[in-house]
Design a protein around this motif. Structure first.
Motif, PDB file in Angstrom:
ATOM      1  N   LEU A  56      36.548  49.070  33.044  1.00 19.79           N
ATOM      2  CA  LEU A  56      35.592  48.620  32.036  1.00 19.79           C
ATOM      3  C   LEU A  56      35.466  47.102  32.001  1.00 19.79           C
ATOM      4  O   LEU A  56      34.365  46.559  31.861  1.00 19.79           O
ATOM      5  N   PHE A  57      36.594  46.393  32.112  1.00 20.17           N
ATOM      6  CA  PHE A  57      36.571  44.927  31.996  1.00 20.17           C
ATOM      7  C   PHE A  57      36.717  44.247  33.361  1.00 20.17           C
ATOM      8  O   PHE A  57      37.306  43.179  33.485  1.00 20.17           O
ATOM      9  N   GLU A  58      36.165  44.858  34.386  1.00 14.95           N
ATOM     10  CA  GLU A  58      36.172  44.273  35.729  1.00 14.95           C
ATOM     11  C   GLU A  58      35.587  42.865  35.710  1.00 14.95           C
ATOM     12  O   GLU A  58      34.577  42.595  35.061  1.00 14.95           O
ATOM     13  N   ALA A  59      36.252  41.953  36.429  1.00 18.91           N
ATOM     14  CA  ALA A  59      35.759  40.575  36.502  1.00 18.91           C
ATOM     15  C   ALA A  59      36.110  39.987  37.860  1.00 18.91           C
ATOM     16  O   ALA A  59      37.213  40.187  38.369  1.00 18.91           O
ATOM     17  N   ILE A  60      35.160  39.259  38.440  1.00 18.84           N
ATOM     18  CA  ILE A  60      35.370  38.586  39.717  1.00 18.84           C
ATOM     19  C   ILE A  60      34.900  37.151  39.543  1.00 18.84           C
ATOM     20  O   ILE A  60      33.750  36.913  39.147  1.00 18.84           O
ATOM     21  N   HIS A  61      35.790  36.195  39.805  1.00 13.75           N
ATOM     22  CA  HIS A  61      35.460  34.784  39.574  1.00 13.75           C
ATOM     23  C   HIS A  61      36.034  33.935  40.697  1.00 13.75           C
ATOM     24  O   HIS A  61      37.158  34.152  41.143  1.00 13.75           O
ATOM     25  N   ASN A  62      35.253  32.947  41.139  1.00 17.00           N
ATOM     26  CA  ASN A  62      35.628  32.092  42.268  1.00 17.00           C
ATOM     27  C   ASN A  62      35.574  30.633  41.837  1.00 17.00           C
ATOM     28  O   ASN A  62      34.589  30.204  41.221  1.00 17.00           O
ATOM     29  N   LEU A  63      36.610  29.867  42.161  1.00 15.24           N
ATOM     30  CA  LEU A  63      36.660  28.443  41.812  1.00 15.24           C
ATOM     31  C   LEU A  63      37.745  27.754  42.629  1.00 15.24           C
ATOM     32  O   LEU A  63      38.581  28.419  43.246  1.00 15.24           O
ATOM     33  N   PRO A  64      37.786  26.412  42.633  1.00 10.77           N
ATOM     34  CA  PRO A  64      38.849  25.710  43.354  1.00 10.77           C
ATOM     35  C   PRO A  64      40.212  25.957  42.703  1.00 10.77           C
ATOM     36  O   PRO A  64      40.310  26.078  41.478  1.00 10.77           O
TER      37      PRO A  64
ATOM     38  N   ILE B 212      39.821  29.919  45.273  1.00  9.29           N
ATOM     39  CA  ILE B 212      40.492  31.181  44.983  1.00  9.29           C
ATOM     40  C   ILE B 212      39.503  32.119  44.298  1.00  9.29           C
ATOM     41  O   ILE B 212      38.686  31.689  43.485  1.00  9.29           O
ATOM     42  N   THR B 213      39.567  33.371  44.650  1.00  4.45           N
ATOM     43  CA  THR B 213      38.792  34.411  43.971  1.00  4.45           C
ATOM     44  C   THR B 213      39.739  35.268  43.155  1.00  4.45           C
ATOM     45  O   THR B 213      40.725  35.793  43.692  1.00  4.45           O
ATOM     46  N   PHE B 214      39.468  35.377  41.861  1.00  3.61           N
ATOM     47  CA  PHE B 214      40.198  36.290  40.987  1.00  3.61           C
ATOM     48  C   PHE B 214      39.395  37.590  40.914  1.00  3.61           C
ATOM     49  O   PHE B 214      38.229  37.581  40.484  1.00  3.61           O
ATOM     50  N   ALA B 215      39.993  38.689  41.317  1.00  2.00           N
ATOM     51  CA  ALA B 215      39.370  40.004  41.159  1.00  2.00           C
ATOM     52  C   ALA B 215      40.284  40.799  40.227  1.00  2.00           C
ATOM     53  O   ALA B 215      41.408  41.143  40.589  1.00  2.00           O
ATOM     54  N   ARG B 216      39.812  41.050  39.018  1.00  2.00           N
ATOM     55  CA  ARG B 216      40.669  41.609  37.965  1.00  2.00           C
ATOM     56  C   ARG B 216      40.106  42.934  37.454  1.00  2.00           C
ATOM     57  O   ARG B 216      38.903  43.083  37.285  1.00  2.00           O
ATOM     58  N   GLU B 217      40.995  43.912  37.236  1.00  2.00           N
ATOM     59  CA  GLU B 217      40.607  45.189  36.663  1.00  2.00           C
ATOM     60  C   GLU B 217      39.450  45.831  37.435  1.00  2.00           C
ATOM     61  O   GLU B 217      38.468  46.315  36.850  1.00  2.00           O
ATOM     62  N   LEU B 218      39.568  45.842  38.749  1.00  2.00           N
ATOM     63  CA  LEU B 218      38.488  46.342  39.599  1.00  2.00           C
ATOM     64  C   LEU B 218      38.139  47.796  39.293  1.00  2.00           C
ATOM     65  O   LEU B 218      39.025  48.636  39.140  1.00  2.00           O
TER      66      LEU B 218
END
Length: 289
Positions: free
Chosen positions: A195-203, A186-192
């Protein structure tokens, strides 16, 4: 004298970073007679920051059915109308669909003015190898309905893309793992674009614990991209993969070769890695003998 109908402009606005407004959107918003906005106060502040004075009409999920006929009448009288939402592209998990459909039905010209879209923004930065994807939008809020919806999607071999609100993110991810399986990524794409944009990928199996480890990870608006269901590779695909790995393994470490093979063939990385291991073991066994 007959007055030709005006045009309805479907205008995308920034999802966070004000610099993402397009030149065309600015020109349209300055020139139209009316702006139909999801939240007139929010949009008023946005357009004020852009140096635009506009006449607003409210158009949101609670009044779109009632407001659309009045706007169609305005369009038929020759007025040009722009529709905008709080962020992103109207009618994509946002108000606007009913008005656009009514405009088509009335023979009114509908003009898309493209720009920011959270789903495209997230997909472009996720590194998803699969060529096909399905945008679902928001899953049902009720847990039982959400799981039922996910069950209808579970066997699809496409990357699945969802929007989710912060107050439901934890339970949503729990259901994704339970229904789709923890081995999918799953990829989390948050606050694209913010200021606090974050993209993270994990099982998916690790996603719940990752969210719980830091409360800040549960804040903001989310785009979730989940790996599609595995599909058995055809004989031709297997031959292509084996030929690709044969070349790559001559020059690269196994893990890197498998990663590149997955990108080149579209076959899942785990499948590429397993075949690369088998090929390496076969080569080692031949060398011993």
């Amino acid at each position: 004298m007959h007055t030709p109908p005006g045009s309805l402009y479907v205008v995308a606005t920034p999802i966070g970073n004000l610099g993402d407004i397009t030149q065309r959107a600015l020109e349209v918003l300055k020139s139209v007679d009316l702006v139909a906005a999801e939240d007139t106060r929010h949009s008023g502040q946005l357009l004020s920051r852009l140096g635009i004075a506009a006449k607003f009409v409210a158009l949101h999920e609670h009044n779109e059915l009632q407001a659309s006929p009045r706007l169609i009448a305005d369009l038929q009288s020759g007025k040009n109308v722009a529709i905008i939402t709080d962020a992103g592209t109207p009618a994509i998990s946002d108000p606007g669909t009913l008005l656009v459909a009514a405009a088509h039905e009335a023979g009114i010209r509908v003009v898309p003015v493209p720009g920011a879209s959270a789903v495209i923004c997230a997909l472009s930065a996720a590194g998803i190898v699969a060529p096909h994807w399905l945008f679902y939008g928001f899953l049902p809020a009720k847990a039982s309905h959400r799981r039922t919806a996910l069950q209808t999607l579970a066997a699809l071999p496409y990357a699945l893309i969802f929007y989710e609100a912060p107050h439901r993110i934890t339970e949503c991810v729990e259901d994704l793992a339970a229904v789709l399986g923890g081995e999918r990524r799953i990829t989390f794409a948050r606050e694209l674009t913010k200021l606090f944009e974050a993209i993270h990928n994990l099982p998916l199996a690790k996603a719940g614990a990752w969210l719980a480890a830091d409360p800040n990870r549960q804040k903001g608006e989310f785009v979730l991209i989940v790996e599609g269901a595995s599909v058995a590779a055809s004989d031709e695909d297997q031959r292509q993969l084996r030929d690709t790995l044969t070349i790559l393994l001559e020059e690269l470490p196994l893990k890197q070769a498998a990663h590149i093979a997955a990108r080149l063939t579209g076959i899942k990385k785990n499948t590429c890695y397993k075949l690369a291991l088998d090929m390496r073991d076969d080569t080692a066994a031949k060398d011993v003998s």
